[in-house]
Design an enzyme around this catalytic site. Sequence first.
Site, PDB file in Angstrom:
ATOM      1  N   PHE A  20       0.627  -1.087  -0.164  1.00 25.12           N
ATOM      2  CA  PHE A  20       0.009  -0.021  -0.085  1.00 25.12           C
ATOM      3  C   PHE A  20       0.855   1.185  -0.095  1.00 25.12           C
ATOM      4  O   PHE A  20       1.903   1.308   0.854  1.00 25.12           O
ATOM      5  CB  PHE A  20      -0.885   0.100   1.151  1.00 25.12           C
ATOM      6  CG  PHE A  20      -1.839  -1.058   1.287  1.00 25.12           C
ATOM      7  CD1 PHE A  20      -2.952  -0.998   1.025  1.00 25.12           C
ATOM      8  CD2 PHE A  20      -1.383  -2.103   2.174  1.00 25.12           C
ATOM      9  CE1 PHE A  20      -3.854  -2.018   1.105  1.00 25.12           C
ATOM     10  CE2 PHE A  20      -2.286  -3.390   2.391  1.00 25.12           C
ATOM     11  CZ  PHE A  20      -3.540  -3.268   1.949  1.00 25.12           C
ATOM     12  N   ASP A  21       0.552   2.300  -0.559  1.00 27.93           N
ATOM     13  CA  ASP A  21       0.913   3.240  -0.461  1.00 27.93           C
ATOM     14  C   ASP A  21       0.342   4.173   0.661  1.00 27.93           C
ATOM     15  O   ASP A  21      -0.806   3.465   1.315  1.00 27.93           O
ATOM     16  CB  ASP A  21       0.393   4.463  -1.679  1.00 27.93           C
ATOM     17  CG  ASP A  21       0.886   5.832  -1.639  1.00 27.93           C
ATOM     18  OD1 ASP A  21       2.154   6.187  -0.984  1.00 27.93           O
ATOM     19  OD2 ASP A  21       0.163   6.941  -2.100  1.00 27.93           O
ATOM     20  N   GLY A  22       0.905   5.039   1.241  1.00 28.77           N
ATOM     21  CA  GLY A  22       0.353   5.679   2.529  1.00 28.77           C
ATOM     22  C   GLY A  22      -0.709   6.776   2.334  1.00 28.77           C
ATOM     23  O   GLY A  22      -1.809   6.668   2.592  1.00 28.77           O
TER      24      GLY A  22
END
Length: 302
Positions: free
Chosen positions: A161-163
């Site tokens: 996941f990106d943040g």
Amino acid sequence: MPVSLHDQLVVAISSRALFDFEEENQLFDRDPAGYVALQRSRLDQPAPPGVALPLVRKLLAFNTPEEQRVEVVLLSRNDPVSGMRVFRSAKAHGLSSIQRGVFTQGRDPFGYLRPLGAHLFLSANAADVTEALRLGYPAARVLTESAGASAAHPQEVRIAFDGDAVLFSDEAERVYQTQGLDAFQRHEMEHVAQPLPDGPFKPLLAALHRLQQAAQAGTTSGMRLRTALVTARSAPAHERAIRTLMDWNIGVDEAMFLGGLAKGEFLREFEPDFFFDDQTGHVTSAAAHVPAGHVRSGIANP
């Protein structure tokens, strides 16, 4: 007593995300009758695997005869006849445990996410993904041109996941986009003890965390789950992201704070079954190496 999907990880997926229907899709908008006829003529011809099929296969492998931990439901703009081919294709690919589906024949399908209680919606239709996110459901547009998933970890699901604007809100990203890197770093240090607001994919991460805990307790089939945070943040802004996960009482197995480096090469090493990011540049970079989905959320997607 009615059947319930409560306590299961529920994934809703479109037919184009699960199977390679790109040839058929060329007819879908310009000749609906021709599309149905083509699908009817191919009822006994299994569709090739799509980008998300390896992920779905691994997630379903968490289930045992005694315990159903994952439910995958087809949610598609296809017509019911084409839905027959989708189900038959699923069976041909060893996914006969997929038994539920909603086929809307061109009508918006995302409203059915609510009665399903979906934790994730994967679709190749950008508009459907946007509306699902607006309704509060984790959703991503599958890049059908993505590289295939690695076969190196058959007993482990890997999700990255990106943040900002994915796991977390786009609060900090808005500062970066409007005021620049220095202002972003100052903002994050000033708010380091304040958890970031929830992003659209927090519910999915929480559901995966529960599945991971069940796997670690030995109550699933022996499958494992590994998660990673892959973000353009760097020190000192990394600390607020970690503190936020701590506040949620949800951990990730790996965290990559890349300070703006291209994510694709790092993801190639992690070998996720899927990666989620809100920025098209990062998603495109990732898709050259791994299955990827665009989260049309936050200031990067006005």
